[in-house]
Design an enzyme around this catalytic site. Structure first.
Site, short mmCIF file in Angstrom:
data_model
loop_
_atom_site.label_atom_id
_atom_site.label_comp_id
_atom_site.label_asym_id
_atom_site.label_seq_id
_atom_site.Cartn_x
_atom_site.Cartn_y
_atom_site.Cartn_z
N GLY A 258 -2.55 10.92 -4.07
CA GLY A 258 -1.73 10.49 -5.19
C GLY A 258 -0.77 9.37 -4.81
O GLY A 258 -0.73 8.92 -3.67
N ALA B 142 0.83 -1.21 0.00
CA ALA B 142 0.00 0.00 0.00
C ALA B 142 0.86 1.25 0.00
O ALA B 142 1.51 1.58 0.99
CB ALA B 142 -0.93 0.00 1.21
N ILE C 110 -5.86 -0.14 -3.50
CA ILE C 110 -4.90 -1.17 -3.09
C ILE C 110 -5.44 -2.56 -3.47
O ILE C 110 -6.61 -2.86 -3.27
CB ILE C 110 -4.60 -1.10 -1.57
N THR C 111 -4.55 -3.38 -4.04
CA THR C 111 -4.92 -4.70 -4.55
C THR C 111 -4.81 -5.77 -3.46
O THR C 111 -3.95 -5.67 -2.59
CB THR C 111 -3.99 -5.07 -5.73
N THR D 210 1.96 6.50 -13.44
CA THR D 210 1.53 6.80 -14.81
C THR D 210 2.76 7.03 -15.68
O THR D 210 3.84 7.32 -15.17
CB THR D 210 0.66 8.08 -14.82
N GLU E 104 -2.32 6.95 -2.07
CA GLU E 104 -3.28 7.58 -1.15
C GLU E 104 -4.22 8.46 -1.96
O GLU E 104 -3.97 8.72 -3.15
CB GLU E 104 -2.52 8.42 -0.12
N PRO E 105 -5.28 8.94 -1.33
CA PRO E 105 -6.22 9.79 -2.09
C PRO E 105 -5.52 10.96 -2.77
O PRO E 105 -5.91 11.37 -3.86
CB PRO E 105 -7.19 10.26 -1.01
N GLU F 292 0.64 1.74 -11.22
CA GLU F 292 2.06 1.57 -10.87
C GLU F 292 2.86 2.75 -11.38
O GLU F 292 3.96 2.58 -11.90
CB GLU F 292 2.63 0.27 -11.49
C1 LIG Z 1 -5.98 -1.97 -10.91
C2 LIG Z 1 -5.17 -1.10 -10.01
C3 LIG Z 1 -4.36 -1.69 -9.06
C4 LIG Z 1 -3.61 -0.90 -8.20
N1 LIG Z 1 -2.88 -1.52 -7.21
C5 LIG Z 1 -2.19 -0.74 -6.32
C6 LIG Z 1 -1.52 -1.33 -5.21
O1 LIG Z 1 -1.59 -2.56 -5.02
N2 LIG Z 1 -0.83 -0.55 -4.36
C7 LIG Z 1 -0.75 0.80 -4.54
O2 LIG Z 1 -0.11 1.46 -3.73
N3 LIG Z 1 -1.41 1.39 -5.56
C8 LIG Z 1 -2.13 0.67 -6.45
N4 LIG Z 1 -2.83 1.28 -7.47
C9 LIG Z 1 -2.77 2.72 -7.59
C10 LIG Z 1 -1.98 3.20 -8.80
O3 LIG Z 1 -0.67 2.73 -8.78
C11 LIG Z 1 -2.02 4.73 -8.83
O4 LIG Z 1 -3.36 5.10 -8.90
C12 LIG Z 1 -1.27 5.24 -10.02
O5 LIG Z 1 0.11 5.14 -9.74
C13 LIG Z 1 -1.64 6.64 -10.41
O6 LIG Z 1 -1.74 7.49 -9.35
P1 LIG Z 1 -2.96 8.53 -9.26
O7 LIG Z 1 -4.18 7.81 -9.56
O8 LIG Z 1 -2.86 9.21 -7.96
O9 LIG Z 1 -2.67 9.55 -10.42
P2 LIG Z 1 -2.13 11.01 -10.29
O10 LIG Z 1 -0.80 10.97 -9.69
O11 LIG Z 1 -3.18 11.88 -9.69
O12 LIG Z 1 -1.99 11.38 -11.82
C14 LIG Z 1 -2.95 12.17 -12.55
C15 LIG Z 1 -2.26 12.74 -13.77
O13 LIG Z 1 -1.23 13.63 -13.41
C16 LIG Z 1 0.01 13.23 -13.95
N5 LIG Z 1 1.09 13.43 -12.96
C17 LIG Z 1 1.07 13.17 -11.64
N6 LIG Z 1 2.26 13.43 -11.08
C18 LIG Z 1 3.05 13.86 -12.04
C19 LIG Z 1 4.40 14.27 -12.10
N7 LIG Z 1 5.15 14.32 -11.00
N8 LIG Z 1 4.91 14.63 -13.29
C20 LIG Z 1 4.15 14.59 -14.39
N9 LIG Z 1 2.87 14.21 -14.42
C21 LIG Z 1 2.31 13.85 -13.26
C22 LIG Z 1 -0.17 11.76 -14.22
O14 LIG Z 1 0.67 11.30 -15.23
C23 LIG Z 1 -1.61 11.71 -14.67
O15 LIG Z 1 -1.66 12.10 -16.00
C24 LIG Z 1 -3.62 0.51 -8.32
C25 LIG Z 1 -4.44 1.09 -9.28
C26 LIG Z 1 -5.24 0.30 -10.10
C27 LIG Z 1 -6.16 0.96 -11.05
#
Ligand SMILES: Cc1cc2nc3c(=O)[nH]c(=O)nc-3n(C[C@H](O)[C@H](O)[C@H](O)COP(=O)(O)OP(=O)(O)OC[C@H]3O[C@@H](n4cnc5c(N)ncnc54)[C@H](O)[C@@H]3O)c2cc1C
Lengths: 251, 377
Positions: free
Chosen positions: B129, B123, B155-156, B363, B126-127, B361
């Site tokens: 990011g 994990a 979280i998976t 973006t 968080e909400p 994992e």
């Molecule tokens: C099926 C699934 C399984 C998952 N499993 C897990 C898990 O087991 N454990 C875990 O911890 N998480 C997990 N996640 C969460 C996932 O890894 C995150 O949601 C993902 O990394 C993206 O984060 P975010 O949603 O906060 O996007 P944000 O960070 O809010 O991104 C939104 C946009 O802003 C851009 N952006 C953000 N920061 C930057 C930056 N610094 N520079 C440039 N662009 C930026 C992004 O590219 C994107 O376009 C899972 C998500 C899914 C859908």
């Protein structure tokens, strides 16, 4: 008791493609014939029921040393192999001779298992030939085996009936494909396979000459073409007439 | 340079393929509808060593390394993207513990996963990011315990018992560290599952940690190693993702290639059209490129002592493979036409699965900043 299983190395048929009506074998990994895998599964189940060792025997090209890992991963304890790159497309009398020599090296044999036919040529000859060479009883079309002390009760699947026979051990049994579903080898067993004991013989050790006409040459592997007659009929009556004329049905 | 699987790897591939086709394929619709991996599949994966491919044998793993892992996971994910994510997260949890855990932690949590019934989670997100710099979850030292508080999002595998590596900020020092939380301990609760567009099957929810008491002995690594732990987790996750979406590409390839031969248009298969043939060639080329990168990252993971060093290469691989999977799905969908949109056709699921890869994992945008930072440093 040792349970011996004969397995033949063949190209993985699932990965063979056809080009210009000929199979393309380049780069296709080797595996064992599918009924041979049923024979191995039979041996493993017999071992689980009554103990003993499962020994795989095979003759083939040098690649076989690697291919045999598949059988060892599935649960065979040991392998006896004849390796020689000349051993490609060998004729069944040669295979039988080589495998019989391997079997002679193994002591305390209870059952010798074969698939009903190999995955490539399906001649179904090697099992019976070996029984003849070794002077052992042979039972074909086996679909069930029950161990009974010094003999086995064997069910044979014949075209319109099943035959149950008892045979003294050691015996040669050739089994049918539907006898079981071979298990999937676990990754742990796969990684241990290479460390299991292997006895390797050379063709010279057996004193066999592989040169000459003892090879199988495939001239064509196409199914015979069926000419369709394409008879057209206008109604049911004509259809019945046509079927009568062709001898498909009788009055 | 060798571009060939060993016999053992070839057999691992075959075992994974055979198991996926025999045991998972018939349940794919159920996995989609119920959005969970059935118990019998989990048990089957465990028995065949496919659940814990890279974990060392002494902890009950298969000991197949990361080369074996990518080769095996590709085949599982080819049949079900959901099962792919499920297995990948198991790897993520076990690898994080394997790299930074103490002997006791490994003995307990790796063995409990490979031989017992546990399923790990990790994990981070968080909400606010997924960027570690904005973590709000805190760990407050209290005698021989830490007290964890916070909310984790997306979280998976949160619904299974087992270890969860939670990344949190030390309330006193501000340093980030990983802590092993036993799921369903006091103070642990989860939300309803998220209903995602694709890669269904792997259970996904938020996690609420309310005064969760974690013994000091459950911290991963030393207090100043936290950043290294994080880097390892980030790298490992990307290796898993690459293998999953390589499997997705292979599935799209299989579907499109077969469909092009079966679909008859004016008496001839559509594979007679040059445009369709070119599409298939494009997919095949992209698959080969993605495969080389994915297998290479498996090789690097097995041959790099300091796994934190894999961050850049794993990020590049993950970006390339997941974005390629989206491209390939679009091309494959064009080969299908409207049929591909229908639920009855596997292609529709493959497409929905592909869309997920680049968004998780890390973006692609975020990961490119990681790679660029490394390149310009
Ligand atoms: C099926 C699934 C399984 C998952 N499993 C897990 C898990 O087991 N454990 C875990 O911890 N998480 C997990 N996640 C969460 C996932 O890894 C995150 O949601 C993902 O990394 C993206 O984060 P975010 O949603 O906060 O996007 P944000 O960070 O809010 O991104 C939104 C946009 O802003 C851009 N952006 C953000 N920061 C930057 C930056 N610094 N520079 C440039 N662009 C930026 C992004 O590219 C994107 O376009 C899972 C998500 C899914 C859908």
């Amino acid at each position: 008791m040792n349970i011996v299983v004969a397995m033949k190395q063949i190209p993985d048929l699932q990965q063979v493609r056809i080009r210009n009506r000929q199979p393309v074998l380049d780069g296709v990994p080797m595996t064992f014939g599918s009924i041979d895998k049923n024979a191995l599964e039979t041996a493993l189940q017999l071992k689980e029921a009554a103990g003993g060792n499962v020994i795989v025997i095979s003759a083939g090209t040098e690649e076989l040393e690697d291919t045999v890992k598949e059988a060892l991963a599935a649960g065979a304890d040991e392998a006896y192999l004849v390796l020689d790159d000349e051993l490609e497309n060998i004729e069944s009398s040669v295979s039988a001779h080589l495998l019989a020599e391997l079997i002679k090296q193994i002591e305390n044999i209870g059952i010798i298992l074969f698939g009903e036919g190999s995955g490539d040529n399906y001649s179904g000859q090697v099992g019976p030939r070996i029984a003849e060479i070794l002077g052992l009883p042979e039972v074909g079309y086996v679909c069930d085996i029950e161990l009974e002390d010094s003999r086995v009760k064997v069910t044979r699947s014949l075209e319109d009936c099943e035959e149950i026979v008892r045979v003294n051990l050691p015996a040669v049994l050739t089994i049918m494909a539907d006898i079981n579903e071979p298990r999937i080898p676990s990754v742990t067993q796969i990684l241990k396979a290479g460390k299991k004991p292997k006895q390797i013989l050379e063709v010279e050790d057996i004193g066999l000459d592989l040169k000459g006409d003892k090879k199988i040459i495939t001239l064509s592997s196409l199914a015979p073409e069926n000419k369709r007659k394409q008879i057209t009929v206008k109604n049911g009556e004509e259809l019945v007439d046509a079927l009568l004329t062709e001898g498909v049905i009788r009055r | 340079m060798e571009f060939k699987l060993s016999k053992e790897q070839e057999l691992i591939q075959k075992t994974a393929k055979e198991y996926a086709e025999k045991a998972i394929e018939p349940l794919v619709n159920q996995i989609e509808d119920e959005n969970r991996v059935p118990d019998e599949v989990i048990e089957g994966l465990r028995e065949l060593g496919l659940l814990c491919l890279p974990v060392e044998e002494k902890y009950g793993g298969a000991g197949a390394g990361f080369e074996g892992f990518v080769v095996g996971l590709e085949q599982l994910a080819r049949v079900s993207g959901g099962v792919g994510i499920f297995v990948s997260v198991v790897m993520l949890g076990t690898s994080t513990i394997a790299v930074h855990g103490t002997e006791e932690q490994k003995e307990k949590y790796l063995t409990g996963t490979c031989k017992g019934s546990w399923i790990p989670s990790v994990a981070m997100t968080e909400p606010d990011g997924a960027d570690p710099r904005m973590l709000k979850t805190t760990a407050k030292k209290d005698g021989d315990h830490f007290i964890l508080n916070g909310t984790k999002r997306f979280i998976t595998n949160t619904n299974f018992a087992g270890p969860m590596v939670v990344f949190a900020k030390d309330a006193d020092t501000g340093r980030i560290n990983g802590y092993i939380v036993d799921k369903f301990c006091e103070g642990y609760s989860i939300s309803e599952p998220w209903d995602k567009l694709g890669s269904k099957g792997a259970f996904l929810s938020d996690v609420y940690l309310k005064d969760v008491k974690v013994p000091v002995s459950n911290m991963l690594g030393t207090p100043d190693e936290g950043f290294q732990t994080l880097k390892v987790t980030m790298a490992m996750g990307k290796i898993g993702l690459s293998a999953i979406y390589l499997g997705n590409i292979l599935a799209a390839y299989d579907e499109a290639f077969n469909y092009s031969k079966d679909r008859i248009y004016l008496g001839k298969p559509i594979s007679q059209f040059e445009s369709v043939r070119n599409s298939i060639v494009d997919i095949a080329m992209k698959y080969e490129a993605a495969k080389l990168m994915t297998y290479r990252i498996g090789y690097l993971a097995d041959n790099t002592a300091n796994k934190a060093k894999l961050v850049k290469d794993s990020a590049m691989t993950k970006i390339f493979v997941t974005e390629t999977a989206v491209d390939v799905s679009r091309i494959a969908m064009n080969v299908f036409g409207s049929y591909g949109l229908m639920k009855d056709y596997k292609m529709s699921r493959i497409y929905r699965d592909a869309i997920v890869g680049p968004q998780i994992e890390g973006t692609a945008n975020l990961l490119k900043t990681v790679v660029a930072t490394d390149m310009y440093k």
